[in-house]
Design a protein around this motif. Structure first.
Motif, mmCIF file in Angstrom:
data_model
loop_
_atom_site.group_PDB
_atom_site.id
_atom_site.type_symbol
_atom_site.label_atom_id
_atom_site.label_comp_id
_atom_site.label_asym_id
_atom_site.label_seq_id
_atom_site.Cartn_x
_atom_site.Cartn_y
_atom_site.Cartn_z
ATOM 1 N N ASP A 85 0.804 -1.221 0.000
ATOM 2 C CA ASP A 85 0.000 0.000 0.000
ATOM 3 C C ASP A 85 0.840 1.275 0.000
ATOM 4 O OD1 ASP A 85 -2.338 -1.505 0.079
ATOM 5 O OD2 ASP A 85 -2.362 -1.553 2.261
ATOM 6 N N HIS A 86 2.161 1.139 -0.136
ATOM 7 C CA HIS A 86 3.049 2.307 -0.105
ATOM 8 C C HIS A 86 3.943 2.337 -1.339
ATOM 9 C CE1 HIS A 86 1.851 2.036 4.091
ATOM 10 N NE2 HIS A 86 2.164 3.307 4.180
ATOM 11 N N ILE A 87 4.281 3.536 -1.753
ATOM 12 C CA ILE A 87 5.207 3.712 -2.866
ATOM 13 C C ILE A 87 6.580 4.073 -2.323
ATOM 14 C CG2 ILE A 87 5.718 5.079 -4.916
ATOM 15 C CD1 ILE A 87 2.681 5.462 -5.235
ATOM 16 N N PHE A 88 6.605 4.844 -1.246
ATOM 17 C CA PHE A 88 7.853 5.275 -0.635
ATOM 18 C C PHE A 88 7.774 5.095 0.878
ATOM 19 C CE2 PHE A 88 7.471 7.895 -4.478
ATOM 20 C CZ PHE A 88 8.671 7.591 -5.102
ATOM 21 N N LEU A 89 8.925 4.819 1.490
ATOM 22 C CA LEU A 89 9.048 4.760 2.940
ATOM 23 C C LEU A 89 10.204 5.663 3.336
ATOM 24 C CD1 LEU A 89 8.815 0.876 3.468
ATOM 25 C CD2 LEU A 89 6.993 2.559 3.825
ATOM 26 N N LYS A 90 9.980 6.569 4.280
ATOM 27 C CA LYS A 90 11.034 7.496 4.698
ATOM 28 C C LYS A 90 11.933 6.828 5.742
ATOM 29 C CE LYS A 90 12.000 12.226 5.850
ATOM 30 N NZ LYS A 90 11.453 13.540 6.114
ATOM 31 N N THR A 91 13.235 6.899 5.524
ATOM 32 C CA THR A 91 14.218 6.228 6.378
ATOM 33 C C THR A 91 14.705 7.126 7.506
ATOM 34 O OG1 THR A 91 16.139 6.960 5.105
ATOM 35 C CG2 THR A 91 15.032 4.937 4.360
ATOM 36 N N LEU A 92 15.418 6.528 8.463
ATOM 37 C CA LEU A 92 16.064 7.315 9.530
ATOM 38 C C LEU A 92 17.096 8.259 8.947
ATOM 39 C CD1 LEU A 92 16.834 4.888 12.522
ATOM 40 C CD2 LEU A 92 15.163 6.731 12.430
ATOM 41 N N GLU A 93 17.677 7.884 7.824
ATOM 42 C CA GLU A 93 18.702 8.703 7.166
ATOM 43 C C GLU A 93 18.083 9.977 6.588
ATOM 44 O OE1 GLU A 93 20.932 10.212 3.812
ATOM 45 O OE2 GLU A 93 19.121 9.023 3.587
ATOM 46 N N GLY A 94 16.779 9.953 6.317
ATOM 47 C CA GLY A 94 16.085 11.136 5.818
ATOM 48 C C GLY A 94 15.569 11.005 4.401
ATOM 49 N N GLN A 95 16.188 10.143 3.602
ATOM 50 C CA GLN A 95 15.715 9.938 2.231
ATOM 51 C C GLN A 95 14.664 8.834 2.216
ATOM 52 O OE1 GLN A 95 18.665 9.969 -0.974
ATOM 53 N NE2 GLN A 95 20.217 10.493 0.548
ATOM 54 N N ARG A 96 14.049 8.671 1.061
ATOM 55 C CA ARG A 96 12.983 7.678 0.909
ATOM 56 C C ARG A 96 13.470 6.454 0.149
ATOM 57 N NH1 ARG A 96 10.574 12.350 1.661
ATOM 58 N NH2 ARG A 96 8.513 12.470 2.565
ATOM 59 N N LEU A 97 12.872 5.309 0.502
ATOM 60 C CA LEU A 97 13.074 4.074 -0.241
ATOM 61 C C LEU A 97 11.872 3.884 -1.149
ATOM 62 C CD1 LEU A 97 14.150 1.717 2.693
ATOM 63 C CD2 LEU A 97 15.637 2.757 0.969
ATOM 64 N N ARG A 98 12.108 3.404 -2.349
ATOM 65 C CA ARG A 98 11.021 3.129 -3.275
ATOM 66 C C ARG A 98 10.588 1.679 -3.109
ATOM 67 N NH1 ARG A 98 10.006 1.246 -8.561
ATOM 68 N NH2 ARG A 98 8.359 2.410 -9.574
ATOM 69 N N VAL A 99 9.292 1.481 -2.924
ATOM 70 C CA VAL A 99 8.720 0.144 -2.773
ATOM 71 C C VAL A 99 8.027 -0.218 -4.076
ATOM 72 C CG1 VAL A 99 7.072 -1.272 -1.482
ATOM 73 C CG2 VAL A 99 8.321 0.563 -0.320
ATOM 74 N N TRP A 100 8.309 -1.422 -4.565
ATOM 75 C CA TRP A 100 7.688 -1.886 -5.796
ATOM 76 C C TRP A 100 7.314 -3.345 -5.617
ATOM 77 C CZ3 TRP A 100 5.430 -0.291 -10.000
ATOM 78 C CH2 TRP A 100 5.232 -1.176 -11.043
ATOM 79 N N ALA A 101 6.140 -3.718 -6.036
ATOM 80 C CA ALA A 101 5.729 -5.121 -6.012
ATOM 81 C C ALA A 101 5.181 -5.471 -7.384
ATOM 82 C CB ALA A 101 4.680 -5.355 -4.938
#
Length: 169
Positions: A85-101
């Motif tokens: 249900d997500h496209i991006f997840l924000k990390t502790l580092e500050g940038q986002r991870l891209r989620v793809w299924a």
């Protein structure tokens, strides 16, 4: 049950990631805290894909190592099902991870089974769950093992080291 830091340390396929957590300032304490956290843990084989120079560069620069490890940690609890249900997840580092299924591109078989039967329910549930987990990618890294539970979060084993944008290894 163990906290997410202890769970990551217990994963035999991820010794290099665990050693990094031990040496990165404050991350062990953070992951031992209340959370919840979602961590994407690269296998040792994923670290071995980096050159010896790149690995040495990380170990010689504690700031860079900490930033790289923080990029694998997301505040909040995201199971494999939640990630769909997500496209991006924000990390502790500050940038986002891209989620793809690519679950919709995964063939689920063509055997005929009577709808409503126990066999149908088992096969559909098991096949869809397995196909869903195997289809999830985080910045191009495949999730090898999803939803390893801990007291304060969830861990996913991945096949690639995630490198933040603009970070030179």
């Amino acid at each position: 049950m163990a906290n997410i830091f202890e769970t990551a340390r217990a994963e035999r396929r991820a010794n290099k990631f665990s050693r990094g957590l031990d040496s990165a300032a404050g991350l062990a304490q953070t992951l031992s805290g209340p959370g919840p956290f979602t961590i994407f843990v690269p296998t040792d084989a994923a670290f071995d894909q980096l050159s010896d120079d790149q690995q040495a560069n990380l170990l010689d620069d504690p700031g860079k190592l900490t930033k790289l490890l923080q990029y694998h940690i997301v505040p909040g609890l995201y199971t494999a099902e939640d990630m769909l249900d997500h496209i991006f997840l924000k990390t502790l580092e500050g940038q986002r991870l891209r989620v793809w299924a690519d679950i919709y591109e995964t063939p689920l078989g063509e055997e005929e089974i009577t709808t409503g039967s126990d066999a149908y329910g088992y096969i559909v549930q098991d096949t869809v769950t397995t196909a869903m987990q195997e289809s999830i990618k985080i910045n191009g890294a495949h999730v090898l093992l999803a939803d390893v539970s801990a007291d304060n979060g969830v861990m996913h084993i991945i096949d690639k080291v995630l490198v933040p944008q603009f970070m030179m290894l």
